[in-house]
Design a protein around this motif. Structure first.
Motif, PDB file in Angstrom:
ATOM      1  N   SER A  55       0.812  -1.216   0.000  1.00 40.82           N
ATOM      2  CA  SER A  55       0.000   0.000   0.000  1.00 40.82           C
ATOM      3  C   SER A  55       0.848   1.270   0.000  1.00 40.82           C
ATOM      4  O   SER A  55       0.296   2.373  -0.099  1.00 40.82           O
ATOM      5  CB  SER A  55      -0.922   0.003   1.223  1.00 40.82           C
ATOM      6  OG  SER A  55      -0.146   0.018   2.420  1.00 40.82           O
ATOM      7  N   ILE A  90      -5.231   2.997  -2.521  1.00 35.65           N
ATOM      8  CA  ILE A  90      -5.971   1.836  -2.015  1.00 35.65           C
ATOM      9  C   ILE A  90      -5.147   0.590  -2.289  1.00 35.65           C
ATOM     10  O   ILE A  90      -4.683   0.366  -3.405  1.00 35.65           O
ATOM     11  CB  ILE A  90      -7.347   1.710  -2.688  1.00 35.65           C
ATOM     12  CG1 ILE A  90      -8.185   2.976  -2.446  1.00 35.65           C
ATOM     13  CG2 ILE A  90      -8.086   0.481  -2.170  1.00 35.65           C
ATOM     14  CD1 ILE A  90      -9.516   2.959  -3.150  1.00 35.65           C
ATOM     15  N   PRO A  96      -4.447  -2.946  -3.367  1.00 34.67           N
ATOM     16  CA  PRO A  96      -5.179  -3.912  -4.206  1.00 34.67           C
ATOM     17  C   PRO A  96      -5.610  -5.120  -3.375  1.00 34.67           C
ATOM     18  O   PRO A  96      -4.813  -5.668  -2.613  1.00 34.67           O
ATOM     19  CB  PRO A  96      -4.149  -4.303  -5.282  1.00 34.67           C
ATOM     20  CG  PRO A  96      -3.152  -3.200  -5.282  1.00 34.67           C
ATOM     21  CD  PRO A  96      -3.088  -2.692  -3.881  1.00 34.67           C
ATOM     22  N   TRP A  97      -6.845  -5.554  -3.560  1.00 35.73           N
ATOM     23  CA  TRP A  97      -7.359  -6.653  -2.757  1.00 35.73           C
ATOM     24  C   TRP A  97      -6.580  -7.931  -2.987  1.00 35.73           C
ATOM     25  O   TRP A  97      -6.368  -8.734  -2.070  1.00 35.73           O
ATOM     26  CB  TRP A  97      -8.842  -6.876  -3.059  1.00 35.73           C
ATOM     27  CG  TRP A  97      -9.116  -7.330  -4.470  1.00 35.73           C
ATOM     28  CD1 TRP A  97      -9.397  -6.559  -5.546  1.00 35.73           C
ATOM     29  CD2 TRP A  97      -9.108  -8.682  -4.935  1.00 35.73           C
ATOM     30  NE1 TRP A  97      -9.572  -7.318  -6.673  1.00 35.73           N
ATOM     31  CE2 TRP A  97      -9.407  -8.642  -6.326  1.00 35.73           C
ATOM     32  CE3 TRP A  97      -8.887  -9.911  -4.342  1.00 35.73           C
ATOM     33  CZ2 TRP A  97      -9.477  -9.789  -7.100  1.00 35.73           C
ATOM     34  CZ3 TRP A  97      -8.958 -11.064  -5.103  1.00 35.73           C
ATOM     35  CH2 TRP A  97      -9.247 -10.997  -6.480  1.00 35.73           C
ATOM     36  N   TRP A  98      -6.123  -8.141  -4.225  1.00 35.34           N
ATOM     37  CA  TRP A  98      -5.437  -9.397  -4.534  1.00 35.34           C
ATOM     38  C   TRP A  98      -4.055  -9.485  -3.899  1.00 35.34           C
ATOM     39  O   TRP A  98      -3.475 -10.563  -3.795  1.00 35.34           O
ATOM     40  CB  TRP A  98      -5.321  -9.573  -6.054  1.00 35.34           C
ATOM     41  CG  TRP A  98      -4.896  -8.334  -6.806  1.00 35.34           C
ATOM     42  CD1 TRP A  98      -5.703  -7.433  -7.414  1.00 35.34           C
ATOM     43  CD2 TRP A  98      -3.558  -7.877  -7.014  1.00 35.34           C
ATOM     44  NE1 TRP A  98      -4.977  -6.434  -7.995  1.00 35.34           N
ATOM     45  CE2 TRP A  98      -3.651  -6.688  -7.779  1.00 35.34           C
ATOM     46  CE3 TRP A  98      -2.304  -8.361  -6.666  1.00 35.34           C
ATOM     47  CZ2 TRP A  98      -2.530  -5.962  -8.166  1.00 35.34           C
ATOM     48  CZ3 TRP A  98      -1.172  -7.651  -7.054  1.00 35.34           C
ATOM     49  CH2 TRP A  98      -1.296  -6.464  -7.785  1.00 35.34           C
ATOM     50  N   SER A  99      -3.530  -8.371  -3.417  1.00 32.80           N
ATOM     51  CA  SER A  99      -2.218  -8.423  -2.765  1.00 32.80           C
ATOM     52  C   SER A  99      -2.297  -9.088  -1.392  1.00 32.80           C
ATOM     53  O   SER A  99      -1.268  -9.448  -0.809  1.00 32.80           O
ATOM     54  CB  SER A  99      -1.653  -7.008  -2.620  1.00 32.80           C
ATOM     55  OG  SER A  99      -2.461  -6.222  -1.750  1.00 32.80           O
ATOM     56  N   ALA A 100      -3.507  -9.235  -0.863  1.00 31.57           N
ATOM     57  CA  ALA A 100      -3.676  -9.884   0.437  1.00 31.57           C
ATOM     58  C   ALA A 100      -3.814 -11.395   0.325  1.00 31.57           C
ATOM     59  O   ALA A 100      -3.803 -12.096   1.348  1.00 31.57           O
ATOM     60  CB  ALA A 100      -4.895  -9.308   1.154  1.00 31.57           C
ATOM     61  N   ILE A 101      -3.929 -11.918  -0.891  1.00 31.29           N
ATOM     62  CA  ILE A 101      -4.124 -13.364  -1.065  1.00 31.29           C
ATOM     63  C   ILE A 101      -2.952 -14.169  -0.478  1.00 31.29           C
ATOM     64  O   ILE A 101      -3.173 -15.157   0.231  1.00 31.29           O
ATOM     65  CB  ILE A 101      -4.345 -13.704  -2.548  1.00 31.29           C
ATOM     66  CG1 ILE A 101      -5.676 -13.111  -3.017  1.00 31.29           C
ATOM     67  CG2 ILE A 101      -4.319 -15.206  -2.779  1.00 31.29           C
ATOM     68  CD1 ILE A 101      -5.965 -13.348  -4.489  1.00 31.29           C
TER      69      ILE A 101
END
Length: 339
Positions: free
Chosen positions: A54, A59, A61-66
């Motif tokens: 981040s 913001i 990216p949501w996929w970076s939390a996978i």
């Protein structure tokens, strides 16, 4: 809730617990580090890597939390397995820890580092340091799991025969596994031969030069071992432990059966209709009939029909109670067998 109990699990003999206490303390510490602390630390590394993506972004990216989610799931799976059934099999500690920490590297640390380097190139040094920490943690976890296994079982003592831990004795191509209900061995003299015998079939165990002999009603089995006297003592102790558990289980089952018989004998089905009350026992035999004053006005055919209807209803009530008791008994047996 304690992840790993302070006292050695699955043992009720205080003398055995005391004799193995020092071993278990070392093993417990190593196991907590290998299967608890380090996998959780690797998961935290992946979370930090996800947070670094981040930097410079409005913001994340949501996929970076996978990768972080995958690493955390692996750590949780390892801890859950260890708590539920992993403690009883020390030989599985190393492969399970290696599998889960390797999965954390492949699914979490490495892709998380790649994503962090791509989205936050200015933090390359920190990302590489975290990646190295994850790899080091996974390697250390496997090494500590191996040490935990060796600390508990590497030098077998007689008290280990009174535990549920599988005991493995290796000698010149022969691998003897003393389990909880049987002994199995593999020999590699020319071709591989797998053999085994249940404790119920073993009549006696004798020690000879570089081997033990398992005597059964159908013949004898010779198993090469490095220390026949120790192997004989361990196997005899394990058989005694198994016999005690078998006898205790048979006694518990007998008590449960007697309890069931007593409860069945107390079953009483009842039914009331039109001033007629009927009770029957668990076999459906009528044990009582009560008639009120209002039945005096009934015709004999009507009275007989209502009486038979009450008997059938009372029998159905007793049959339902019997079925419930039997099903509850069966469910208890299945629950105890699963544990």
């Amino acid at each position: 809730m304690t992840l790993i109990p302070h006292a050695i699990p699955l043992i009720n003999d205080p003398q055995v617990v005391h004799a193995l206490a020092a071993r278990w303390r070392r093993t417990r510490t190593l196991l907590l580090l290998s299967a608890g602390v380090l996998p959780v630390a690797i998961g935290i590394v992946c979370v930090v890597l996800a947070g670094m993506t981040s930097a410079g972004q409005r913001i994340m990216p949501w996929w970076s939390a996978i990768p972080a989610v995958a690493a955390a799931a692996c750590a949780w799976a390892l801890l859950t397995w260890l708590r539920r059934n992993g403690l009883s099999d020390p030989h599985s500690w190393l492969p399970a820890t290696t599998l889960m920490t390797s999965a954390q590297l492949v699914l979490g640390v490495l892709p998380g580092s790649g994503i962090a380097l791509r989205l936050s190139p200015g933090a390359a040094i920190a990302v590489k340091a975290l990646c190295a920490a994850g790899v080091l943690g996974a390697g250390s976890a496997s090494a500590l799991a191996r040490l935990a296994h060796r600390s508990l079982l590497s030098a077998p003592v007689l008290e280990l025969g009174s535990t549920a831990f599988p005991l493995v004795l290796v000698h010149r191509g022969t691998r003897l596994v003393i389990g909880t209900e049987r002994a199995d061995w593999t020999t590699r003299e020319g071709s591989r031969v797998d053999s085994g015998v249940s404790f119920a079939r073993i009549l006696r165990v004798t020690a000879h030069s570089h081997a033990i002999v398992l005597h059964t009603a159908s013949g004898s089995w010779t198993v090469p071992v490095a220390d026949p006297a120790t192997a004989q003592a361990l196997l005899r102790r394990r058989i005694e432990w198994w016999e005690e558990r078998r006898d205790a289980a048979a006694e518990r089952e007998q008590r449960r059966y007697l309890d069931l018989v007593r409860l069945l004998a107390a079953v009483s089905g009842e039914a009331t209709r039109g001033g007629i009350s009927v009770t029957v026992d668990s076999n459906g035999l009528t044990t009582g009939i009560a008639l009120s004053a209002e039945v005096r006005a009934l015709e004999p055919e009507v009275l007989a029909a209502q009486l038979m209807a009450c008997v059938q209803k009372a029998r159905a009530d007793a049959r339902r109670q019997v079925e419930d008791l039997v099903l509850d008994h069966a469910d208890d047996q299945m629950a105890k067998a699963s544990h």
